[in-house]
Design an enzyme around this catalytic site. Sequence first.
Site, PDB file in Angstrom:
ATOM      1  N   ASP A  91       0.858  -1.184   0.000  1.00 24.42           N
ATOM      2  CA  ASP A  91       0.000   0.000   0.000  1.00 24.42           C
ATOM      3  C   ASP A  91       0.894   1.234   0.000  1.00 24.42           C
ATOM      4  OD1 ASP A  91      -1.880   1.976   0.358  1.00 24.42           O
ATOM      5  OD2 ASP A  91      -2.864   1.030   2.067  1.00 24.42           O
ATOM      6  N   GLU A 151      -1.047  -0.958  -4.118  1.00 26.75           N
ATOM      7  CA  GLU A 151      -2.285  -0.289  -3.749  1.00 26.75           C
ATOM      8  C   GLU A 151      -2.111   1.224  -3.822  1.00 26.75           C
ATOM      9  OE1 GLU A 151      -5.104   0.083   0.243  1.00 26.75           O
ATOM     10  OE2 GLU A 151      -3.913  -1.721  -0.095  1.00 26.75           O
ATOM     11  N   GLU A 185     -10.180   2.496  -1.389  1.00 25.57           N
ATOM     12  CA  GLU A 185     -10.455   2.995  -0.044  1.00 25.57           C
ATOM     13  C   GLU A 185     -10.758   4.489  -0.056  1.00 25.57           C
ATOM     14  OE1 GLU A 185      -7.156   4.200   2.810  1.00 25.57           O
ATOM     15  OE2 GLU A 185      -6.209   2.523   1.776  1.00 25.57           O
ATOM     16  N   HIS A 224     -11.136  -2.902   2.014  1.00 24.74           N
ATOM     17  CA  HIS A 224     -10.376  -2.100   2.967  1.00 24.74           C
ATOM     18  C   HIS A 224     -11.104  -2.237   4.302  1.00 24.74           C
ATOM     19  CE1 HIS A 224      -9.507   1.807   5.030  1.00 24.74           C
ATOM     20  NE2 HIS A 224      -8.287   1.505   4.638  1.00 24.74           N
TER      21      HIS A 224
END
Length: 367
Positions: A194, A220, A247, A297
Amino acid sequence: MEITDVRAHHIRIPYDAGVASFRQGASAITALDMVLIEVLTDAGLTGWGDAFAYVCPRTTRSAVEEMIAPQARGMKVPDAAGIPAAMEQIQRNLHLFGRYGITMFAISGLDIALWDLAAKVQGVPLHRLLGETRRTAIPAYASLLRIGAPDDIAAECRKALALGYGAIKLHETTTPAVLAAREAIGPGIPLMVDMNCPLTAEQAIAFAASCRDARPMFLEEPVWPPEDFAALAEVRSKGGLGIAAGENACTEYQFRQMMEAGAVSHAQPSVTKVGGITEFLKIVALADRLGVKVVPHSPYFGPGLLATLHLLATREDGLVEMFYLKREACLWGGRADSDATGHVAVPTGPGLGHEPDRGVMEHYRVA
């Protein structure tokens, strides 16, 4: 049955993340803020929801109290089939304030609470209302906070595996960090990275090439801004790795834009952000039609975590995201934690399955 009141509870639970840190700008965050939504009815049943609030709890709480509560008080509690229409009407009523961000966070909290109530009325766990129960426990992955130093990353990855986690996600932006994690966990453990939106498309493509040997499942949110779906699609096509995002997206409409642009291999709806369970279900149906994998998420400790477990219980795939840290207390008495096999049990009680510990709520309440 009628809604008599909607209350927002700001809860702050401190945690210890060891060598890792969670930062917003220059400030380190050492406690997890939650805004729990309590929906009371004249039948004595209470529904619980969760509005996203990591670093904006007072703002989210105000949105619930000023926008959501007046919409909901006096409303007939809909059954499961009636929730989507009720929530669309509330979205329409509040669209002037935006269909993304804080407004949708607050709407998400109410939606989760209505689904909790609908399942409680039927006396069944939420996943029974949502579809066929396919799993009774969901595999969890350890979502490590930002660490930086490769040696520390490797050590934390090994600790997470020793606790039973079967997959690892980093919050890192350097190639040495990613390579160190892969070396530490070996070739067979899924690894996710991420990045939190730092790069241009060109930079992200170069980064993907530099860490390809580590074989991450996906990068991500590698690009800024997060809603630049064309740039994400370019990174996905040229970088040679899977791309995940979602997200920072709200509503099925925005996810449709993302998926139709070819931006993602993995969609990441957040039930406390997208518009609740109602919008989450639409997004999952869309992803299935378009061949996009769903990895929610879900690094929450409130009702949003329970809702995510129920949603994943109706699917044969998908992992639940668990922040890798030690919190000072738990709303659920530890019943929603990962076990020694790296799984989190899907609650079996009516509705979301667990009621929050009001003693914990009172102790960690922010006035």
